[in-house]
Scaffold this motif. Structure first.
Motif, PDB file in Angstrom:
ATOM      1  N   ALA A   1      -9.982  -4.841  -7.042  1.00 25.08           N
ATOM      2  CA  ALA A   1      -8.583  -5.149  -6.783  1.00 25.08           C
ATOM      3  C   ALA A   1      -7.757  -5.088  -8.066  1.00 25.08           C
ATOM      4  O   ALA A   1      -8.225  -5.457  -9.145  1.00 25.08           O
ATOM      5  CB  ALA A   1      -8.467  -6.532  -6.155  1.00 25.08           C
TER       6      ALA A   1
ATOM      7  N   GLU B   1      -0.237  -5.401  -3.746  1.00 23.84           N
ATOM      8  CA  GLU B   1       0.450  -5.722  -2.499  1.00 23.84           C
ATOM      9  C   GLU B   1       1.912  -5.278  -2.504  1.00 23.84           C
ATOM     10  O   GLU B   1       2.545  -5.145  -1.440  1.00 23.84           O
ATOM     11  CB  GLU B   1       0.358  -7.231  -2.219  1.00 23.84           C
ATOM     12  CG  GLU B   1       1.236  -8.113  -3.091  1.00 23.84           C
ATOM     13  CD  GLU B   1       0.642  -8.439  -4.456  1.00 23.84           C
ATOM     14  OE1 GLU B   1       1.126  -9.387  -5.096  1.00 23.84           O
ATOM     15  OE2 GLU B   1      -0.329  -7.764  -4.876  1.00 23.84           O
TER      16      GLU B   1
ATOM     17  N   TYR C   1      -7.817   1.451   1.197  1.00 28.12           N
ATOM     18  CA  TYR C   1      -7.287   0.259   0.541  1.00 28.12           C
ATOM     19  C   TYR C   1      -7.370  -0.867   1.564  1.00 28.12           C
ATOM     20  O   TYR C   1      -6.792  -0.771   2.651  1.00 28.12           O
ATOM     21  CB  TYR C   1      -5.845   0.490   0.120  1.00 28.12           C
ATOM     22  CG  TYR C   1      -5.088  -0.732  -0.359  1.00 28.12           C
ATOM     23  CD1 TYR C   1      -5.511  -1.458  -1.480  1.00 28.12           C
ATOM     24  CD2 TYR C   1      -3.925  -1.152   0.291  1.00 28.12           C
ATOM     25  CE1 TYR C   1      -4.796  -2.564  -1.927  1.00 28.12           C
ATOM     26  CE2 TYR C   1      -3.209  -2.252  -0.154  1.00 28.12           C
ATOM     27  CZ  TYR C   1      -3.651  -2.967  -1.261  1.00 28.12           C
ATOM     28  OH  TYR C   1      -2.940  -4.058  -1.702  1.00 28.12           O
ATOM     29  N   GLY C   2      -8.181  -1.917   1.239  1.00 23.60           N
ATOM     30  CA  GLY C   2      -8.338  -2.977   2.227  1.00 23.60           C
ATOM     31  C   GLY C   2      -9.301  -4.051   1.793  1.00 23.60           C
ATOM     32  O   GLY C   2      -9.679  -4.151   0.623  1.00 23.60           O
ATOM     33  N   ASN C   3      -9.746  -4.861   2.756  1.00 21.05           N
ATOM     34  CA  ASN C   3     -10.579  -6.028   2.451  1.00 21.05           C
ATOM     35  C   ASN C   3     -12.070  -5.729   2.555  1.00 21.05           C
ATOM     36  O   ASN C   3     -12.848  -6.555   3.004  1.00 21.05           O
ATOM     37  CB  ASN C   3     -10.200  -7.214   3.337  1.00 21.05           C
ATOM     38  CG  ASN C   3     -10.501  -6.978   4.812  1.00 21.05           C
ATOM     39  OD1 ASN C   3     -10.760  -5.844   5.236  1.00 21.05           O
ATOM     40  ND2 ASN C   3     -10.455  -8.033   5.610  1.00 21.05           N
TER      41      ASN C   3
ATOM     42  N   GLU D   1      -8.982  -5.356   7.684  1.00 17.78           N
ATOM     43  CA  GLU D   1      -7.675  -4.882   7.248  1.00 17.78           C
ATOM     44  C   GLU D   1      -7.881  -3.703   6.298  1.00 17.78           C
ATOM     45  O   GLU D   1      -8.549  -3.835   5.269  1.00 17.78           O
ATOM     46  CB  GLU D   1      -6.906  -5.998   6.523  1.00 17.78           C
ATOM     47  CG  GLU D   1      -6.842  -7.314   7.285  1.00 17.78           C
ATOM     48  CD  GLU D   1      -6.098  -7.213   8.606  1.00 17.78           C
ATOM     49  OE1 GLU D   1      -5.066  -6.501   8.628  1.00 17.78           O
ATOM     50  OE2 GLU D   1      -6.542  -7.824   9.599  1.00 17.78           O
ATOM     51  N   ASN D   2      -7.286  -2.554   6.640  1.00 11.52           N
ATOM     52  CA  ASN D   2      -7.517  -1.375   5.818  1.00 11.52           C
ATOM     53  C   ASN D   2      -6.534  -0.275   6.202  1.00 11.52           C
ATOM     54  O   ASN D   2      -6.129  -0.159   7.360  1.00 11.52           O
ATOM     55  CB  ASN D   2      -8.949  -0.856   6.025  1.00 11.52           C
ATOM     56  CG  ASN D   2      -9.292   0.308   5.121  1.00 11.52           C
ATOM     57  OD1 ASN D   2      -9.395   0.136   3.915  1.00 11.52           O
ATOM     58  ND2 ASN D   2      -9.472   1.489   5.694  1.00 11.52           N
TER      59      ASN D   2
ATOM     60  N   ASP E   1      -2.572  -6.725  -0.017  1.00  8.08           N
ATOM     61  CA  ASP E   1      -2.936  -8.017  -0.595  1.00  8.08           C
ATOM     62  C   ASP E   1      -3.492  -7.768  -1.987  1.00  8.08           C
ATOM     63  O   ASP E   1      -4.225  -6.795  -2.206  1.00  8.08           O
ATOM     64  CB  ASP E   1      -3.987  -8.705   0.279  1.00  8.08           C
ATOM     65  CG  ASP E   1      -4.221 -10.152  -0.122  1.00  8.08           C
ATOM     66  OD1 ASP E   1      -4.793 -10.385  -1.210  1.00  8.08           O
ATOM     67  OD2 ASP E   1      -3.847 -11.045   0.660  1.00  8.08           O
TER      68      ASP E   1
ATOM     69  N   TYR F   1      -7.187  -6.968  -2.290  1.00  8.42           N
ATOM     70  CA  TYR F   1      -7.796  -5.814  -1.636  1.00  8.42           C
ATOM     71  C   TYR F   1      -8.295  -4.801  -2.671  1.00  8.42           C
ATOM     72  O   TYR F   1      -7.681  -4.589  -3.710  1.00  8.42           O
ATOM     73  CB  TYR F   1      -6.791  -5.131  -0.717  1.00  8.42           C
ATOM     74  CG  TYR F   1      -6.494  -5.905   0.550  1.00  8.42           C
ATOM     75  CD1 TYR F   1      -7.201  -7.054   0.889  1.00  8.42           C
ATOM     76  CD2 TYR F   1      -5.503  -5.482   1.420  1.00  8.42           C
ATOM     77  CE1 TYR F   1      -6.939  -7.751   2.047  1.00  8.42           C
ATOM     78  CE2 TYR F   1      -5.213  -6.171   2.591  1.00  8.42           C
ATOM     79  CZ  TYR F   1      -5.934  -7.311   2.896  1.00  8.42           C
ATOM     80  OH  TYR F   1      -5.658  -7.995   4.049  1.00  8.42           O
TER      81      TYR F   1
END
Length: 838
Positions: A579, A584, A612-614, A635-636, A717, A720
């Protein structure tokens, strides 16, 4: 082959012979038309289907044999289920012929097949597992015992018994690429042991009387399971015979039929003269026979579980007759050892080299007892003492185990390397009692306590078996957090903790910071982006030292990131970037993408995505489908290049989002990415703007992405991660990434971009050599100030670039800045212009 037109109900396809305790199933697949899948005997032949519902491979009878897989057909799964045969719980023997064929010039053979006994459930799915077509060379799945032939991959092939106790694997080349092999298999199962042998192959299965805990049941059936992946082969089965009632003894010689079949003896010859058939028998076949001439009769070998055809069943060079399995050494003629275990006492020394009647000399004559793992009783294993230069026949006491004065160094309390650790302690740690610093890292074994916590130089917490416990590229012995970082001698006094790879927690390894001249105990400010050109790394590198993580097949090759490789089948890979603070609020990613498919092989597939995500840094992802199948990822956003399959409705470029775990396509353009046997290359630009949406453009592909400001419900976020995910299946391709940049901030605007770079050589004067002067010009505003930064290497984080000026007033239209005094031999230099906040 000519077939008689006989009604199927009259064809002699199946013969079942039963008695009070035995039954036989036979199937030779003769007399059936090609393509037959219903044998009329309760069995079931089936193949998996493709996405359009058509069979893949079409398992069926072909030419009087059962063909389960076809050569040159990828991703097949097939099974042949045989219903229960009476009295199988008493034991059974199965024999069959098989042919494995791999055509020259195509993919290497794979994957293999298995014969299975157990709870063979009806086939209700298309995939693996007990209700699918099974796991082929990995068994059937469910409550079964499996006998497997593994043909993946040349050099990694062999045989397995899945469901027996112990390690049951034989490695060897079963099917060389481009050849045809024909063999026979004999499998015998009894309630206590099982055997699996093959003939006709370069390497054969040779499992004899392997113990198992699998409990049979008369309701259990039998099955074959087979598959191919990207590599492939043809598998045919013929002349299948399954005989149950394992305790039957047709010739009355005391040897069960199953045992005789499994061990190369004739179950219908008791060896007498006359034999059970009224003719002279072969004495070797009877209870008193001794075909391997080891002085044990066949009936004795049955009781012992040894192989009557091999005078040394466990291959320890002691013949079976001297291994009395009593656990007591009586002499070379009665060793007390186990004839089924070449290391009866588990001390890592073969039984044959151990002889307590001889004095200790070396590893070839240790003077130890093969029935005692610790012959001298000093708590140090015989094998450990031999491996570490100690005498396994001297416990160090006075008197010692032999009644004479022992050498104290040899006993449990000895300390030959003077590191204050006893031999017993070193055995427990796995360290070398003859070397005070086993891992040669500069710290003695006694201070490396392996707790993971630094206390002092007397209790470092590091691993005495690993010279770089924390993997930070610094030897443990130079790391000491009680000393400050010494800029004059950073390699010998970095001030870091040997248990923490990133002592200051700034996401850059200590060794990397030392190599770049930074203090690894002082955290750098969070990066405002990520830049990596993959230059300067050796081929095969998977750790860039910048916090990124490569998974699967990913590695640096030729100064590029290679995610998948043409010709390497079934590969999945990912490259994950931690990250970046501020992501964000928006970001722009750019990189060069090259996809290559060699001529003459499979079409290109499957593709690559930028995400790009969790997801975690160790996530592989779903390749061209982003994170669609990654259940832990909720989430992505993914920017996808799908190369499977030219002409299909799914090939093309796509943006997708995953919100609340639901994966949704947002924008898609259908079209081929590259033609078979070609290469495409070009730049990729991706933008996440929380207000404007998602943008994705490519150049150089046959079908390019051209998406701008696509609306999305996804919210970024700061926690992420970023990353690439790629995969290939049966078809394949090389996917290469280069010149990656992730810049944090909203999408770049036309009013702020570098428009020119002018390079001028300035003649030297006096003692100064010639130098270069570089002028850069960018679009600007007279309401802003700008900073200019330079670096010789894109691999440096942006905060490590040289600051040339951080307060340049902007002009309306364009602004220029000149850097002078650059050495003439400078090969490359990168520039970065940044708006400076007031």
């Amino acid at each position: 082959m000519n077939f008689r037109k006989t009604p199927q109900s009259l064809i002699a396809l199946l013969a079942i012979v039963t008695s009070a305790s035995a039954a036989t199933y036979t199937q030779d697949f003769d007399g059936l038309a090609d393509g037959t899948t219903d044998l009329g005997d309760g069995s079931a032949i089936a193949s998996n289907l493709d996405l359009a519902g058509f069979p893949v491979g079409q398992a069926s009878v072909q030419g009087g044999e059962l063909r389960l897989t076809e050569d040159d057909v990828n991703s097949q799964r097939a099974s042949f289920r045989i219903p229960p045969v009476a009295n199988s719980s008493l034991g059974w023997t199965a024999t069959f012929d098989f042919t494995l064929f791999d055509a020259a010039g195509g993919n290497p053979p794979a994957d293999g097949f298995s014969f299975n006994y157990g709870e063979i459930l009806p086939q209700t799915t298309l995939a693996a597992g007990p209700t699918g077509h099974g796991n082929a060379e990995a068994g059937m799945g469910g409550t079964v015992i499996s006998f497997a032939v593994d043909t993946w991959q040349d050099g990694g092939q062999g045989f397995n018994i899945w469901g027996a106790t112990g390690t049951n694997r034989i490695n060897g080349n079963v099917l060389p690429s481009g050849v045809n092999v024909t063999g026979t298999a004999t499998i015998t199962w009894s309630p206590t042991t099982t055997s699996f042998t093959t003939t006709g192959l370069g390497t054969n299965a040779s499992f004899i009387n392997v113990p198992h805990n699998f409990v049979g049941d008369d309701n259990y059936g039998f099955s074959f399971s087979a598959r191919t992946g990207g590599a492939n082969e043809e598998l045919r089965i013929d002349n299948l015979v399954i005989t149950t009632g394992g305790d039957d003894d047709a010739d009355g010689d005391g040897l069960p039929n199953g045992y005789e079949i499994a061990n190369g003896l004739d179950p219908d010859d008791n060896g007498l003269n006359p034999n059970n058939n009224g003719v002279p028998g072969n004495p070797d076949n009877g209870a008193d026979g001794d075909p391997d001439m080891d002085n044990l009769t066949n009936i004795q070998e049955l009781d012992l579980g040894t192989d009557p055809q091999d005078d040394d069943t466990d291959d320890d060079t002691l013949t079976d007759d001297v291994e009395t399995n009593s656990g007591i050494w009586e002499g070379p003629g009665a060793t007390g050892t186990d004839p089924l275990n070449n290391d009866s006492d588990g001390d890592t020394l073969l039984d044959a080299v151990e002889n307590p009647d001889l004095p200790f000399v070396d590893a070839n004559q240790p003077g130890t007892d093969p029935n005692l793992a610790d012959s001298d009783g000093d708590t140090l294993g015989d094998g450990y003492e031999i491996d570490n230069g100690l005498n396994p026949d001297d416990n160090g006491e006075n008197p010692n185990n032999n009644g004479v004065a022992g050498d104290p160094v040899q006993g449990a309390d000895g300390d030959p390397d003077l590191d204050t650790l006893t031999n017993a302690e070193e055995q427990g740690l796995g360290t070398d009692p003859q070397n005070e610093d086993t891992d040669n890292d500069g710290y003695n074994d006694n201070v490396e306590t392996n707790t993971g916590t630094w206390v002092s130089v007397a209790d470092t917490g590091s691993d005495p078996l690993n010279d770089d416990t924390d993997g930070d590229l610094l030897l443990d012995g130079v790391e000491n957090p009680d000393l400050p970082y010494d800029s004059g001698n950073p390699a010998t006094q970095p001030g870091t903790d040997p248990n923490i790879g990133d002592t200051d927690g700034d996401k850059v390894k200590d060794g990397v910071e030392v190599a770049e001249g930074r203090d690894p105990t002082v955290p750098q400010a969070p990066p405002s982006g990520y830049i990596q050109d993959f230059d300067g790394f050796a081929d095969g590198t998977t750790d860039l030292g910048d916090g990124s993580v490569m998974n699967g097949a990913a590695a640096v090759e030729g100064n590029q990131l290679i995610l998948t490789r043409d010709g390497a089948l079934g590969g999945s890979a990912s490259f994950m970037i931690p990250a970046i603070e501020g992501s964000e609020n928006g970001w722009t990613a750019s990189f060069d993408l090259t996809i290559t498919d060699s001529a003459g092989a499979n079409q290109p597939a499957d593709g690559v995505s930028f995400n790009y995500g969790n997801f975690s840094l160790t996530e592989i992802g779903s390749g061209e489908e982003g994170m669609a199948a990654a259940g832990a990822v909720t989430e992505n956003v993914s920017f996808e290049v799908d190369t499977w399959e030219n002409g299909s409705l799914e090939v093309g470029v796509n943006i997708a989002e995953k919100v609340g775990g639901l994966d949704t396509d947002l924008s898609f353009t259908n079209g081929s990415i590259l033609a078979d046997g070609t290469s495409v290359s070009g730049p990729v630009t991706i933008v996440y703007d929380p207000e404007e949406g998602l943008s994705f453009t490519t150049e150089g592909l046959l079908t390019n992405a051209d998406f701008e400001n696509i609306a999305t419900a996804f919210l970024g976020d700061a926690a992420y991660n970023f990353g690439f995910s790629a995969r290939i299946g049966g078809a394949n391709q090389t996917v290469a990434i280069d010149n990656l940049q992730i810049i944090i901030g909203s999408a770049p605007q036309d009013d702020f971009s570098i428009v020119s770079i002018e390079n001028v050589i300035v003649p030297g004067v006096g003692a100064n050599p010639d130098t270069r002067s570089v002028t850069i010009t960018w679009k600007s505003s007279d309401r802003d100030r700008y900073g200019v930064y330079a670096s010789p290497d894109l691999a440096n984080g942006l905060l490590d670039w040289d600051e040339l000026d951080d307060s340049i007033p902007g002009a309306a239209g364009t602004t220029s800045f000149t850097e002078s005094g650059i050495p003439i031999d400078t090969q490359r230099r990168f520039y970065h212009v940044r708006r400076i906040a007031d």
